[in-house]
Design a protein around this motif. Structure first.
Motif, PDB file in Angstrom:
ATOM      1  N   LEU A  32      -1.110  34.654   1.377  1.00 16.38           N
ATOM      2  CA  LEU A  32      -0.601  33.713   0.401  1.00 16.38           C
ATOM      3  C   LEU A  32       0.857  34.031   0.095  1.00 16.38           C
ATOM      4  O   LEU A  32       1.273  35.188   0.095  1.00 16.38           O
ATOM      5  N   SER A  33       1.613  32.982  -0.164  1.00 16.53           N
ATOM      6  CA  SER A  33       3.017  33.129  -0.553  1.00 16.53           C
ATOM      7  C   SER A  33       3.251  32.393  -1.857  1.00 16.53           C
ATOM      8  O   SER A  33       2.606  31.375  -2.135  1.00 16.53           O
ATOM      9  N   CYS A  34       4.162  32.893  -2.643  1.00  7.27           N
ATOM     10  CA  CYS A  34       4.525  32.237  -3.898  1.00  7.27           C
ATOM     11  C   CYS A  34       6.032  32.314  -4.059  1.00  7.27           C
ATOM     12  O   CYS A  34       6.591  33.400  -4.218  1.00  7.27           O
ATOM     13  N   GLN A  77       5.571  28.046  -6.703  1.00 13.18           N
ATOM     14  CA  GLN A  77       4.942  27.220  -5.683  1.00 13.18           C
ATOM     15  C   GLN A  77       4.176  28.126  -4.731  1.00 13.18           C
ATOM     16  O   GLN A  77       4.773  28.884  -3.967  1.00 13.18           O
ATOM     17  N   ALA A  78       2.854  28.027  -4.785  1.00 12.01           N
ATOM     18  CA  ALA A  78       2.002  28.854  -3.928  1.00 12.01           C
ATOM     19  C   ALA A  78       1.614  28.094  -2.674  1.00 12.01           C
ATOM     20  O   ALA A  78       1.468  26.866  -2.689  1.00 12.01           O
ATOM     21  N   SER A  79       1.422  28.842  -1.602  1.00 17.09           N
ATOM     22  CA  SER A  79       0.988  28.251  -0.343  1.00 17.09           C
ATOM     23  C   SER A  79       0.233  29.306   0.465  1.00 17.09           C
ATOM     24  O   SER A  79       0.250  30.489   0.120  1.00 17.09           O
ATOM     25  N   GLY A  80      -0.427  28.848   1.529  1.00 12.97           N
ATOM     26  CA  GLY A  80      -1.092  29.781   2.424  1.00 12.97           C
ATOM     27  C   GLY A  80      -2.593  29.823   2.311  1.00 12.97           C
ATOM     28  O   GLY A  80      -3.262  30.537   3.051  1.00 12.97           O
ATOM     29  N   THR A 130      -3.849  27.648  -5.116  1.00 16.02           N
ATOM     30  CA  THR A 130      -4.150  27.303  -3.736  1.00 16.02           C
ATOM     31  C   THR A 130      -5.572  27.757  -3.433  1.00 16.02           C
ATOM     32  O   THR A 130      -5.990  28.851  -3.829  1.00 16.02           O
ATOM     33  N   THR A 140      10.232  35.587  -3.651  1.00 19.17           N
ATOM     34  CA  THR A 140       8.894  35.273  -3.171  1.00 19.17           C
ATOM     35  C   THR A 140       8.005  36.497  -3.260  1.00 19.17           C
ATOM     36  O   THR A 140       8.450  37.617  -2.982  1.00 19.17           O
TER      37      THR A 140
END
Length: 120
Positions: free
Chosen positions: A19-21, A4-7, A114, A77
């Motif tokens: 970015l975070s994963c 799940q990626a975000s940022g 993302t 992460t």
């Protein structure tokens, strides 16, 4: 493993994003993780990756000196710190995980991606 990626987001040239994963589903295994990106009309390309133990880290020439990949095993992460962003960094960024502790060949698992948009 599920990723799940975000940022992602929009930023002006010269700005920064992180970015975070987060990985789940294979928490008791060792696996390399990294990032790829795909710009409109272009093929997906390698950005950065790190072995599970961090002993080997690689970057695409286009991002060396500007992007930094790091990992937190306790949180399963991986992060991508992106500095001095350029309009040509605009792309969908995908988190990826390999089946082994060292990154080689094609990753086995992919996140959804993302969007990163850099305006001039």
């Amino acid at each position: 493993v599920q990723l799940q990626a975000s940022g992602g987001g929009s930023v002006q040239a010269g700005g920064s994003l992180r970015l975070s994963c987060a990985a789940s589903g294979r928490t008791f295994s060792s696996y390399a993780m990294g990032w790829f990106r795909q710009a409109p009309g272009k093929e997906r390309e390698f950005v950065a990756a790190r072995d599970w133990y961090g002993g080997r880290i690689g970057y695409a020439d286009s991002v060396k000196g500007r992007f930094t990949i790091s990992g937190d095993h306790a949180k399963n992460t991986v992060y991508l710190q992106m500095n001095s962003l350029k309009p040509e960094d605009t792309a969908v960024y995908y988190c990826a995980a390999w089946a082994t502790a060292q990154y080689m060949g094609v990753p086995r698992d992919w996140g959804r991606g993302t969007q990163v948009t850099v305006s001039s």
